[in-house]
Design an enzyme around this catalytic site. Structure first.
Site, PDB file in Angstrom:
ATOM      1  N   LEU A 120       0.891  -1.156   0.000  1.00  9.37           N
ATOM      2  CA  LEU A 120       0.000   0.000   0.000  1.00  9.37           C
ATOM      3  C   LEU A 120       0.927   1.202   0.000  1.00  9.37           C
ATOM      4  O   LEU A 120       1.746   1.362   0.899  1.00  9.37           O
ATOM      5  CB  LEU A 120      -0.905  -0.017   1.232  1.00  9.37           C
ATOM      6  CG  LEU A 120      -2.135   0.891   1.236  1.00  9.37           C
ATOM      7  CD1 LEU A 120      -3.053   0.592   0.049  1.00  9.37           C
ATOM      8  CD2 LEU A 120      -2.909   0.739   2.535  1.00  9.37           C
ATOM      9  N   ASP A 121       0.835   2.034  -1.039  1.00 10.62           N
ATOM     10  CA  ASP A 121       1.779   3.137  -1.225  1.00 10.62           C
ATOM     11  C   ASP A 121       1.845   4.046  -0.004  1.00 10.62           C
ATOM     12  O   ASP A 121       0.883   4.151   0.765  1.00 10.62           O
ATOM     13  CB  ASP A 121       1.393   3.972  -2.442  1.00 10.62           C
ATOM     14  CG  ASP A 121       1.455   3.181  -3.730  1.00 10.62           C
ATOM     15  OD1 ASP A 121       2.267   2.240  -3.796  1.00 10.62           O
ATOM     16  OD2 ASP A 121       0.690   3.487  -4.661  1.00 10.62           O
ATOM     17  N   ILE A 122       2.960   4.744   0.117  1.00 11.70           N
ATOM     18  CA  ILE A 122       3.180   5.642   1.242  1.00 11.70           C
ATOM     19  C   ILE A 122       2.106   6.713   1.338  1.00 11.70           C
ATOM     20  O   ILE A 122       1.715   7.126   2.437  1.00 11.70           O
ATOM     21  CB  ILE A 122       4.591   6.288   1.146  1.00 11.70           C
ATOM     22  CG1 ILE A 122       4.924   7.023   2.434  1.00 11.70           C
ATOM     23  CG2 ILE A 122       4.708   7.191  -0.074  1.00 11.70           C
ATOM     24  CD1 ILE A 122       6.363   7.448   2.523  1.00 11.70           C
TER      25      ILE A 122
END
Length: 248
Positions: A120-122
């Protein structure tokens, strides 16, 4: 004649465990091939041979935990990078959700080998799965995985007016990424500036790149479901255990 394969790979294919777990069990003498203990790493087997594991392996596997986090923005899914902390630092006794229904007691040893099953992207938030169980990781991120992942995506159209219907249809099916057609997705409007995306694959920054292809800029992205497991009311920055009755 069928080619022999590494025992650890065969155990993973059979859904017994992950390859890493398989190597651990082989070293401990917990694996048998046609009834004979095989304790040498790198050993190979033929597909028709019967692979079994000792009860100790199943007992150890049952102790492995799977944790669900509502990841806030600013944390990376896996290893620390560029000064940003990994989401696993959020897992401690104090940040456990008070309404967690699992009676497992938290212990720091549960943090060992706790890895993200999917990224899950930053700059994305929502449901992130951390697990010690190789079977869970393989089910969610293995090459053959087709587990649905659902996201709420706030967007802004970069052109005058609204997104044309044919571009919405392209989001559902018709886009090519990294030289390959994307799998069918389910994409529809929740309201005038928010889309629901349901995907069965997880290329890096896939939703943001899909939106960019049709002229949409992503303002916010939140994962709310993985398979049958929903984020629900889990507060941001808190975590809970996967319940025994829950399956992805």
């Amino acid at each position: 004649m069928t080619e022999p394969v590494r025992l650890s790979k065969r155990m993973s294919e059979l859904g017994l465990c992950s390859r890493r777990e398989a190597d651990e069990w082989i070293e401990k003498g917990w694996v048998r091939v046609d009834g004979v203990v095989v304790a040498v790493l790198g050993s190979k087997v033929l597909p028709h041979q019967r692979v079994t594991v000792e009860r100790q392996a199943a007992a150890e596997q049952s102790k492995r935990v799977t944790i669900l986090i509502n990841k806030p923005m600013g944390f990376v899914s896996g290893q620390a990078e560029d000064g940003y902390k990994p989401a696993v630092v959020l897992v401690n006794a104090e940040s456990r959700w008070s309404e967690d229904q699992v009676d497992t007691e938290f212990h720091p040893k549960q943090l060992r080998s706790l890895v993200p099953a999917g990224r899950l992207d930053i700059d994305s938030v929502g449901l992130l799965v951390l697990t010690q169980d190789g079977r869970v990781a393989k089910h969610l991120i293995g090459e053959d995985s087709s587990v649905e992942k659902e996201y709420l995506v706030r967007v802004k159209y970069s052109k005058p007016g609204t997104l044309p219907e044919h571009e919405l249809k392209r989001l559902n099916h018709g886009l090519i990424m990294d030289g390959k057609p994307l799998r069918h997705a389910k994409v529809f409007w929740m309201n005038e500036d928010q889309l629901s995306f349901t995907l069965r694959e997880g290329k890096k920054r896939q939703i943001r790149r899909m939106c960019d292809m049709v002229g949409l800029k992503v303002i916010g992205l939140k994962r709310v479901r993985i398979g049958n497991v929903k984020l629900g009311d889990l507060p941001t920055g808190q975590w809970r255990y996967l319940r025994p009755d829950e399956e992805f």
